[in-house]
Design a protein around this motif. Structure first.
Motif, short mmCIF file in Angstrom:
data_model
loop_
_atom_site.label_atom_id
_atom_site.label_comp_id
_atom_site.label_asym_id
_atom_site.label_seq_id
_atom_site.Cartn_x
_atom_site.Cartn_y
_atom_site.Cartn_z
N GLN A 581 16.29 6.89 29.26
CA GLN A 581 15.23 7.90 29.13
C GLN A 581 15.33 8.62 27.79
OE1 GLN A 581 15.72 10.40 32.54
NE2 GLN A 581 14.98 8.86 34.00
N ALA A 582 16.56 8.87 27.33
CA ALA A 582 16.72 9.52 26.02
C ALA A 582 16.23 8.63 24.89
CB ALA A 582 18.19 9.88 25.80
N LEU A 583 16.48 7.31 24.99
CA LEU A 583 16.00 6.39 23.96
C LEU A 583 14.48 6.33 23.92
CD1 LEU A 583 18.51 3.43 24.41
CD2 LEU A 583 18.34 4.95 22.45
N ILE A 584 13.84 6.37 25.08
CA ILE A 584 12.38 6.37 25.12
C ILE A 584 11.83 7.62 24.42
CG2 ILE A 584 10.39 6.56 26.67
CD1 ILE A 584 11.98 4.80 28.65
N ALA A 585 12.47 8.78 24.67
CA ALA A 585 12.03 10.01 24.01
C ALA A 585 12.20 9.92 22.50
CB ALA A 585 12.82 11.20 24.57
N LYS A 586 13.28 9.30 22.03
CA LYS A 586 13.50 9.15 20.59
C LYS A 586 12.44 8.25 19.97
CE LYS A 586 18.48 10.00 20.38
NZ LYS A 586 19.79 9.43 20.03
N LYS A 587 12.07 7.17 20.66
CA LYS A 587 11.04 6.27 20.13
C LYS A 587 9.70 6.99 20.00
CE LYS A 587 13.01 1.88 21.70
NZ LYS A 587 12.83 0.72 22.62
N LYS A 588 9.36 7.79 21.01
CA LYS A 588 8.11 8.55 20.93
C LYS A 588 8.13 9.51 19.75
CE LYS A 588 6.92 8.37 25.87
NZ LYS A 588 6.72 9.18 27.10
N ALA A 589 9.24 10.19 19.55
CA ALA A 589 9.35 11.12 18.42
C ALA A 589 9.25 10.38 17.09
CB ALA A 589 10.67 11.89 18.51
N ARG A 590 9.82 9.19 17.04
CA ARG A 590 9.76 8.40 15.81
C ARG A 590 8.32 8.01 15.48
NH1 ARG A 590 12.98 7.61 11.38
NH2 ARG A 590 12.48 5.62 10.42
N THR A 591 7.55 7.58 16.47
CA THR A 591 6.14 7.23 16.24
C THR A 591 5.33 8.44 15.79
OG1 THR A 591 5.76 7.53 18.61
CG2 THR A 591 6.18 5.28 17.83
N GLN A 592 5.60 9.60 16.40
CA GLN A 592 4.90 10.82 15.99
C GLN A 592 5.22 11.17 14.54
OE1 GLN A 592 5.94 13.82 18.82
NE2 GLN A 592 4.65 12.99 20.44
N LEU A 593 6.48 10.97 14.13
CA LEU A 593 6.86 11.25 12.75
C LEU A 593 6.13 10.33 11.78
CD1 LEU A 593 8.67 12.66 10.67
CD2 LEU A 593 10.39 10.92 11.10
N LEU A 594 6.02 9.04 12.11
CA LEU A 594 5.30 8.12 11.23
C LEU A 594 3.83 8.50 11.10
CD1 LEU A 594 6.85 4.75 12.47
CD2 LEU A 594 7.31 5.91 10.31
N ARG A 595 3.23 8.92 12.19
CA ARG A 595 1.83 9.36 12.12
C ARG A 595 1.67 10.58 11.22
NH1 ARG A 595 0.25 8.94 18.57
NH2 ARG A 595 0.28 6.64 18.71
N LEU A 596 2.60 11.54 11.34
CA LEU A 596 2.53 12.73 10.50
C LEU A 596 2.72 12.38 9.02
CD1 LEU A 596 4.56 15.20 12.72
CD2 LEU A 596 2.11 15.28 12.30
N GLN A 597 3.60 11.44 8.73
CA GLN A 597 3.80 11.03 7.35
C GLN A 597 2.54 10.37 6.79
OE1 GLN A 597 7.27 8.59 7.35
NE2 GLN A 597 8.68 10.31 7.30
N LYS A 598 1.86 9.54 7.60
CA LYS A 598 0.61 8.93 7.14
C LYS A 598 -0.45 9.99 6.86
CE LYS A 598 1.20 4.46 9.47
NZ LYS A 598 0.67 3.55 10.52
#
Length: 604
Positions: A581-598
């Motif tokens: 469950q913690a890994l899933i939360a990290k993946k979601k945060a990573r995708t959000q970070l990439l969107r913000l960078q774009k």
């Protein structure tokens, strides 16, 4: 005798090739080669040219048209590189192709040059004649000159007279047109229109327009400056909002220094001790994984050199490893209380008896025979860490209590201890008042801790006693004779126990430390084979040995191991679900970070 560039003529009498002609016609395969310095070969070349005029062979050339392909050296380098080959003649090569049969006073190239010079002189005289005719008036003198010219010079062609007449007519037409243009120019000058006044009026209007343009340009620049200021303020506000949202989303995953590197606010940061300890934990698992996460995934981590400098400062001297306990304390902040439940395992390890030099402390260490190692391990989570090392020293009650106290201070609660059944550890059991009926001892703070002997070690000891001396249990005698007979039967083509071999019975040196050999020898399969095949004539000894293996070991020892394994699997599965469950939360945060960078790139 290599090929030459420009300004070369072929010396053969009947050949009309020269370098300029080959370039104009696109004959790139023709090359010119200087006469050889060898006088004998040069003489042969001179004879092949068939010329009787005065010429210098040492400064002359012959084209490649008069040589065979076998006369040239093969340029392998240019063929492999795909470049233009350099054509060189082999030593002693002689022209043999397209040669004249008889001698000639002049070469073909010389004749062509002579004809070119004559044509050039004719053209120059023609141009001079036209120029003089344009600068003179038509009268009898010109006609007379023309008559004299035709009488004296019979070499010119008769067309020049016709050309002269045509040019003269054109000259007269141009003169008449020139006079007409002069008349028109005078009419324009005498016209009533005053172009000067018109020009002044136009210039005045142009100055007024320039003033208006300057005022408009100044207003435009001011509006551009104000709009650029508004755009910068808007972009700054947007970036601050995006950065604040990104930090709020990612603060649970990344540290402040890592966020600064991700947001490109800083190029270098001073890593905290907590960040370095976490990075060191990843480096401990795998160096390749650390490099992949840092370079390929662009995860902000300290460099390997930073970890090396930090690792040099860790105190790893004999006794309790206090620096390691500090790292455990930092890593323990992210663990739950049940994940910090700890079991202590200690054992003696055989080391090489050598001398070692400690560069940091400037002292010589060793030689030693044994190293006492205490390992702290999680019961409900898969972590382990050495916390104590010492050489040639037995485990004592005071050392054990001090290790448990240090772990309690950093939040790791020790609830169990385990060790093998060596002589030194049995002495420790006595000092702790531990027995088989009461395997619990109390520490100074009043908490009880369970002490469990190492189950695989007990099984290895039973195997060693069985092979070395055997057992006397009342009227039952148990030894290795039935097992030796069973192994000899298993070595035939029809295998009784295919896993058993002579290695299971010898067990010398390091083989005695292998738990696999002990579990294969003392197993349900072995007891069943002894009862079924009766490998020895003494049936009582055979049956007693089989009963001992089946009842004492298979029914008493293995259920303990199975229950332990089931409990460990249950705890591990519970831990795996949480980490997943913690890994899933990290993946979601990573995708959000990439969107913000774009979004940030699009705005900037």
């Amino acid at each position: 005798m290599s090929e030459r560039g420009s300004g070369c003529n072929c010396a053969v009498a009947t050949c009309d090739l020269y370098s300029g002609k080959t370039k104009k016609t696109g004959m790139t395969d023709i090359s010119f080669h200087r006469f050889p310095k060898d006088l004998d070969v040069q003489k042969v070349w001179t004879q092949k040219c068939k010329r009787e005029d005065a010429w210098n062979p040492s400064k002359s050339y012959i084209c490649s048209k008069h040589f065979k392909s076998e006369d040239f050296v093969r340029d392998l380098k240019s063929e492999l590189m795909g470049s233009k080959p350099v054509r060189r003649l082999k030593p002693g090569s002689v022209p043999t192709l397209n040669l004249p049969t008889c001698f000639s006073t002049t070469s073909q190239s010389a004749l062509e040059r002579k004809s070119k010079m004559e044509a050039k002189t004719i053209k120059e005289s023609h141009d001079q004649l036209i120029a003089t005719s344009l600068n003179t008036e038509p009268n009898t003198s010109i006609v007379k000159f023309d008559e004299d010219f035709t009488e004296n010079d019979q070499t010119l062609e008769p067309n020049y007279k016709i050309m002269f007449d045509e040019l003269y007519k054109k000259h007269q037409n141009l003169k008449s047109e020139n006079e007409k243009l002069k008349i028109e120019l005078l009419s324009y000058k005498n016209s009533d229109l005053d172009y000067k006044k018109i020009n002044e009026n136009l210039r005045h209007g142009m100055k007024i327009l320039q003033k208006r343009l300057k005022t408009l340009n100044s207003a435009l620049t001011q509006s551009q400056k104000s709009s650029s200021k508004l755009i910068t303020t808007l972009t700054q506000n947007k970036t601050t909002v995006i950065e604040s949202k990104a930090k709020s989303y990612l603060s649970t995953i990344f540290t402040p220094n890592q966020l600064d590197l991700l947001m490109k606010k800083k190029k270098q940061v001073h890593w905290t001790r907590e960040e370095i300890s976490k990075a060191f934990t990843l480096r401990y698992f795998s160096k390749r994984a650390y490099v992949f996460v840092k370079r390929e995934l662009h995860y902000p981590l300290p460099g390997l050199s930073s970890l090396q400098r930090w690792a040099k400062a860790i105190c790893m001297r004999n006794g309790i490893l206090h620096d390691v306990l500090r790292i455990m304390e930092l890593n323990g902040n992210s663990l739950e209380d049940y994940q910090k439940l700890t079991v202590l395992m200690f054992d003696e390890v055989k080391v090489c008896s050598t001398l070692e030099y400690d560069t940091l402390q400037d002292e010589v260490i060793g030689p030693h025979n044994q190293m006492q190692v205490v390992m702290a391990r999680g019961i409900a989570s898969p972590w382990k860490q050495p916390v104590y090392v010492d050489f040639d020293k037995k485990m004592t009650k005071d050392i054990l209590f001090s290790i448990i106290n240090e772990l309690d201070q950093i939040g790791f609660k020790v609830i169990c201890c385990t060790s093998d059944c060596g002589g030194g550890n049995i002495g420790l059991w006595r000092t702790l008042n531990i027995s088989y009926d009461q395997p619990v001892f109390c520490i100074p703070n009043g908490r009880n801790i369970v002490f469990i002997p190492d189950a695989p070690h007990v099984l290895k000891l039973v195997r060693n006693w069985l092979l070395d001396s055997g057992f006397n249990l009342g009227d039952k005698i148990i030894n290795k004779q039935p097992l030796e007979a069973l192994v000899s039967m298993a070595s035939t083509e029809l295998s009784v126990c295919h896993k058993l071999s002579q290695e299971h019975l010898t067990c010398e040196g390091s083989q005695r430390q292998k738990v696999k050999l002990a579990t294969q020898l003392i197993s349900h399969t072995t007891s069943t084979a002894l009862n079924h095949y009766q490998p020895i004539t003494d049936k009582k000894l055979n049956n007693d040995t089989a009963e001992f293996i089946e009842l004492e070991i298979e029914e008493k020892y293995y259920p303990v191991i199975q229950s332990y394994v089931r409990q460990r699997i249950f705890i591990r599965m519970k831990y795996i679900t949480k980490t997943h469950q913690a890994l899933i939360a990290k993946k979601k945060a990573r995708t959000q970070l990439l969107r913000l960078q774009k979004l940030r790139k699009i705005i900037t």
